[in-house]
Structures are given as structure tokens and as C-alpha cells.
Design a protein around this motif. Structure first.
Motif, short mmCIF file in Angstrom:
data_model
loop_
_atom_site.label_atom_id
_atom_site.label_comp_id
_atom_site.label_asym_id
_atom_site.label_seq_id
_atom_site.Cartn_x
_atom_site.Cartn_y
_atom_site.Cartn_z
N PHE A 223 -10.62 -0.77 57.93
CA PHE A 223 -9.42 -1.58 58.17
C PHE A 223 -9.50 -2.77 57.21
N ILE A 224 -8.54 -2.82 56.27
CA ILE A 224 -8.52 -3.87 55.25
C ILE A 224 -7.45 -4.88 55.63
N VAL A 225 -7.80 -6.15 55.59
CA VAL A 225 -6.86 -7.22 55.91
C VAL A 225 -6.81 -8.21 54.75
N GLN A 226 -5.61 -8.62 54.40
CA GLN A 226 -5.46 -9.58 53.30
C GLN A 226 -4.21 -10.42 53.50
N GLY A 227 -4.20 -11.59 52.91
CA GLY A 227 -3.03 -12.44 52.90
C GLY A 227 -2.16 -12.13 51.69
N SER A 228 -0.93 -12.59 51.74
CA SER A 228 0.01 -12.35 50.64
C SER A 228 -0.39 -13.09 49.36
N ASP A 229 -1.16 -14.18 49.48
CA ASP A 229 -1.39 -15.07 48.34
C ASP A 229 -2.84 -15.53 48.24
N ASP A 230 -3.75 -14.58 48.18
CA ASP A 230 -5.16 -14.93 48.02
C ASP A 230 -5.46 -15.05 46.53
N LYS A 231 -5.56 -16.29 46.05
CA LYS A 231 -5.79 -16.47 44.61
C LYS A 231 -7.24 -16.19 44.24
N MET A 232 -8.16 -16.35 45.19
CA MET A 232 -9.57 -16.11 44.86
C MET A 232 -9.82 -14.63 44.57
N MET A 233 -9.32 -13.77 45.44
CA MET A 233 -9.57 -12.33 45.29
C MET A 233 -8.44 -11.62 44.55
N ASP A 234 -7.29 -12.29 44.41
CA ASP A 234 -6.05 -11.66 43.96
C ASP A 234 -5.63 -10.63 45.02
N SER A 235 -4.57 -10.94 45.72
CA SER A 235 -4.15 -10.08 46.84
C SER A 235 -3.96 -8.62 46.44
N ASP A 236 -3.54 -8.39 45.19
CA ASP A 236 -3.34 -7.01 44.72
C ASP A 236 -4.61 -6.16 44.88
N ASN A 237 -5.77 -6.82 44.83
CA ASN A 237 -7.02 -6.06 44.89
C ASN A 237 -7.25 -5.37 46.23
N SER A 238 -6.61 -5.86 47.28
CA SER A 238 -6.78 -5.15 48.56
C SER A 238 -6.02 -3.83 48.54
N TYR A 239 -4.87 -3.82 47.88
CA TYR A 239 -4.15 -2.55 47.72
C TYR A 239 -4.93 -1.62 46.80
N ALA A 240 -5.54 -2.19 45.75
CA ALA A 240 -6.38 -1.38 44.85
C ALA A 240 -7.56 -0.78 45.63
N LEU A 241 -8.15 -1.58 46.49
CA LEU A 241 -9.26 -1.10 47.32
C LEU A 241 -8.79 0.02 48.25
N PHE A 242 -7.66 -0.21 48.91
CA PHE A 242 -7.07 0.79 49.80
C PHE A 242 -6.88 2.13 49.09
N LYS A 243 -6.37 2.07 47.84
CA LYS A 243 -6.08 3.31 47.12
C LYS A 243 -7.33 4.08 46.74
N GLN A 244 -8.47 3.37 46.70
CA GLN A 244 -9.72 4.06 46.37
C GLN A 244 -10.43 4.64 47.58
N LEU A 245 -9.96 4.31 48.76
CA LEU A 245 -10.60 4.78 49.99
C LEU A 245 -9.83 5.95 50.57
N SER A 246 -10.54 6.84 51.26
CA SER A 246 -9.86 8.02 51.78
C SER A 246 -9.35 7.84 53.20
N ASN A 247 -9.90 6.86 53.90
CA ASN A 247 -9.54 6.74 55.33
C ASN A 247 -9.37 5.27 55.73
N ALA A 248 -8.54 4.57 54.98
CA ALA A 248 -8.36 3.14 55.22
C ALA A 248 -6.96 2.83 55.72
N VAL A 249 -6.89 1.84 56.57
CA VAL A 249 -5.63 1.22 56.99
C VAL A 249 -5.62 -0.15 56.34
#
Lengths: 279, 279
Positions: A223-249
Motif C-alpha cells: 500500500f503506497i501513500v503519497q501527497g500531491s506535492d512532495d518536493k523531497m521525493m517528487d510525488s511522481d515517484n510514487s506512481y513510478a513505484l506503483f507501476k514497478q510493483l505487481s500487487n500494489a495499491v
């Protein structure tokens, strides 16, 4: 009725493993698999939001700890995620914990990914908040962001890192900060500077070193959780992480930065409990 | 105790507005704001998953309807989203519904966005499943995708559009299809071909016409749901939609295509009810 220990009342305990004295707290409803919290850069036992911990502890045992060199734990903080994960596994095994759920926040979310790939049999489910996959370019700006944050007073620093610039988000941040100081006794000491620098090295290396892990191999529910505007991690990276996982929400919260779960504690607790109980 | 109407037992009712006879069903727990369902391309009253409707109806009134020219409703289906929204508003106002929550699926999710921008005072909260913002390039492939789907038998067509190619996802699709046929009496008739072609025009225009709406102006809470692998909408477009909204929560489900909420009905119901009750 016996009084259950809570996030606020659980005493700090210690266990000696490989010559390191690890500080930890356990509380909540006894459960087959404890939820183990892996903390963010510099964070100690007292940087977990007690409102979130209590919400999770209503439905499972929660175990938080200071990794080697952090807060009240002795030992040397490694300059890489892999060794932080190895230390954590040694600590958990010494406690007799051989299978657990993971709550990884920021740096703790990197360790979570490493654990799932390298120790798949130890992990049941993972909750990853405010993190990024290995190789995330944005992390080359991490030292600069922290340097900028250090120019501010402690409250502004906290708001700058974990919340957005809107009044709504900042007010939620001030509430969070109060919660982090609700516990007045048996608090953790701050992480020593040498350990902080080692963590900084580990975080920038996570973004800079060659990508060695195939996240597609992680079979665990995540289960991945992120804010709309995380400048430290870049919010886009949570979607990138999601796309690399096979069983993530994946869930994003609005008008939120690196501390998205601080900002929406009840939403997060509801979703995380549902995920850990049912998915 | 009176027996509440359910998704399966609520009779189809009719109301005449502007010379159009609209088919609709209402059921569930009486609530201040009904949740109004806006259906996908070709879909009728009987294409809503009764398991989802019932889960939502436990906590609020649910109102589903056939828009002009669809299913059992008479009238002409417009070839654009704006006029579909105007028809819906006329229908709802005639029923005395002046403020409501929206559940928009696919094409219904386009109408949801239009309603929020053009009729902000009518809408309280929006749930948008498997949709894309105006200007989504992927929609230029929509007619081709539907043509490919039409080459298959009805079950395979349903699985091809709404589920991924994995066995897990396909099995969930077969379960969903059974649920869609649980209701045996008072079923809707299929949408006429002329209306289907008008809807196809509306969907491709949504992607091709100039972007006229500023989604940043939508103040409403929005819950966006999408699968990891929606080839019709391109899953990336839900994140693009999220980034244009100021107050949206976004959730992606794993190994899921256009019918993500069909695949995870209970997860969806829990999250949607939490969103509609608490956010």
C-alpha cells in the motif's frame, strides 16, 4: 480489564544485538504479525504520530524502534539502505519476530523495498509512505533541501519538509507537531550528527547508485501513500513505484507534501487497517 | 420493519422531462444527498454491479438512470458530453434532486467533470472511476478498441474491455458478469445502435476537442479510482486528472483494467463510503 500499553504509555525497552543496544516500543492489540515502523531521516521513536500509531494499534501490535545509531540506540548508522535493513532484521530476529508487516516512511520506505526483495519470507505486507524507488533522480537535491530546511526554526523546518505552503496544510502541520510532543516522559534523544550524515549518504546513494533490485519480483501486497506535492521525493515517484510493483495499491492525498499521512491521520489509519486486515 | 428496496428489487420508474421518458431506479438508506450514477459507454441500469450498488446503498440513497436515448429511456443521445450533462440535470431537477453526489464511470466520469465545472452548486462530492480529463490523446484509439472488442463473443468482449489478461483478473471478471445478470425481472433493454454511435462520437470528441474546462476550479472533494492497466483510458490519465484537481484523492488498484471497481468491489465500497461520509 488490563490496561493496554499505548503509543504514549509504552515504555522504551532495550535489547542488545551484535553489541548494539536497540531502543524500541511495543504496544497495541496482540496480533500474529506485528506492524514494524521504519522511520524517516533523523526520526526517532518520538517522530511517529501517536494518533496514527494508536489507530493502527487498535487492530494489531505495533513495534517501533531506533535503528543502529539513531535516537537512543547505540552503534554505527550505516551509509547505505542495505546495511540498515540487515541491522533491522538482526534486531527483529533477536526479539523473536520472524514475520511482520512493514510501515516504511521516507527512508524507511526505501528499507521496506529492500526487505521485500532480499528477505521476502520475513515480510507479509508493506505500507510505504512518502518514498521513491531506487534510482530516483530527485534525491540528488536531497542535501540541498535539507540545508535549506536547516536555515529555518524548528517549527518552520517541520512545516517546510512535511507540509505544503497552504494555510490548511500548515495548520494540519502545527497540529501534528503538537501531537509529536504529547508524550512528555521517557522520550528519545535526538539522533547524533554523525548518524544524520550517514543517513544522508544512504538517501542520496539510493537515488544515485545503479538500480540493482527488480521490484516486479515483489509478490507482497503493498500500500503506497503519497501527497500531491512532495518536493523531497517528487510525488511522481510514487506512481513510478506503483507501476514497478505487481500487487500494489496506490493512494494520493490532496494538497499534501512529504508528511501526507500526518496531514490525513484518520483517512490513513482507515485505509491502512483495511489494507492490512483485508487485502 | 419495512423492506428497503435494493439494487436487485427496486422497480424501474419513469419520469417525463422535455418530452423524454427517463428510466431510473432509487434505493438504499434515505440520505440528504443521493449518490447519482453516471454510466459507461452503452451501459444501462443493469450494467451497474449490484454488489457495489448495495454496498453504497447501505449508507446512502442511490439513484441510477438511463440518460436520453440509453437503455429504456427515450429521446436522442447527444454526440457530446455537455449535452449529456444538461439532460441529466433536467432529469434530476424534475425529480426534485438539486444537490447530489456523483458516481461517474468512464463516459460517466467525463460527465462528472463537466457537472462539477458547469453546475458546481448541484454537486457535493464526486467519485470518478476509469476516466480521463478532456483532451486525453488515448481516446483517438477508442473506436478501434471497441471495434476489436466487437469481434469477440459477449463474455470475452466484457473481459477484454474491463479486465486484464491475467487469470486472476479474468476470473474476477467472470464473477462480475454473473452479478450483472443476478436481476432477472424488469431488466433494461440494450442501448440502440444510433445512441451507441452518438456516445462514441462524444467520447472521441472529449479527447479531440480543445480543452475548455479548467479543472483547477473544481472545489469539490473528488475520489478518483483507476486500475493499473486501463488501455481504454490509459491509466496515466487518472494521475494527470488528479494533478489538475485541487481536492482529489486518487487510488490505483493492482492488475486491474477499465473495470477496476468491478474487480475489487469491497475495497471500492469501503473507500467510497469512507470518502462520501467523512472527507
Amino acid at each position: 480489564m488490563s490496561t493496554l500499553r499505548t503509543a504514549l504509555t509504552a515504555p522504551t525497552q532495550y535489547i542488545n544485538v551484535n553489541g548494539i543496544n536497540y531502543a524500541y516500543r511495543r504496544f497495541g492489540k496482540p496480533s500474529e504479525f506485528p506492524l514494524v515502523g521504519f522511520q524517516h531521516f533523523t526520526g526517532t521513536l518520538d517522530n511517529w504520530d501517536p494518533l496514527i500509531l494508536e489507530g493502527l494499534a487498535q487492530e494489531r501490535e505495533v513495534l517501533i524502534f531506533d535503528n543502529a545509531g539513531v535516537g537512543n540506540s547505540t552503534g554505527e548508522t550505516p551509509d547505505n539502505v542495505a546495511d540498515m535493513a540487515h541491522d533491522a532484521v538482526d534486531f527483529l530476529n533477536a526479539l523473536g519476530v520472524y514475520k511482520f508487516d512493514v510501515l516504511g516512511f521516507s527512508l524507511g520506505g526505501f528499507i521496506a523495498q529492500y526487505l521485500a526483495v532480499k528477505y521476502p519470507e520475513l515480510v507479509r505486507k508493506l505500507v510505504i509512505v512518502g518514498a521513491a524507488p531506487q534510482g530516483a533522480k530527485v534525491l540528488e537535491h536531497f542535501p540541498e533541501l535539507i540545508y535549506n530546511a536547516m536555515q529555518k526554526d524548528p517549527e518552520e523546518r517541520f512545516l517546510y519538509i512535511f507540509f505544503t505552503a497552504t494555510t490548511t496544510s500548515r495548520n494540519k502541520g502545527k497540529e501534528t507537531l503538537k501531537r509529536l510532543f504529547t508524550r512528555t516522559e521517557d522520550r528519545d534523544k535526538e539522533t547524533a550528527q554523525e548518524s544524520v550524515l550517514a543517513q544522508m549518504a544512504a538517501i542520496t546513494r539510493w537515488g544515485a547508485d545503479p538500480v540493482t533490485m527488480d521490484l516486479k519480483m515483489i509478490p507482497h501486497p503493498v500500500f503506497i501513500v503519497q501527497g500531491s506535492d512532495d518536493k523531497m521525493m517528487d510525488s511522481d515517484n510514487s506512481y513510478a513505484l506503483f507501476k514497478q510493483l505487481s500487487n500494489a495499491v496506490l493512494t494520493y492525498y490532496p494538497d499534501a507534501a512529504h508528511g501526507s499521512f500526518y496531514q490525513y491521520p484518520q483517512r490513513f489509519v482507515n485505509q491502512a487497517n483495511d489494507f492490512l486486515n483485508n487485502f
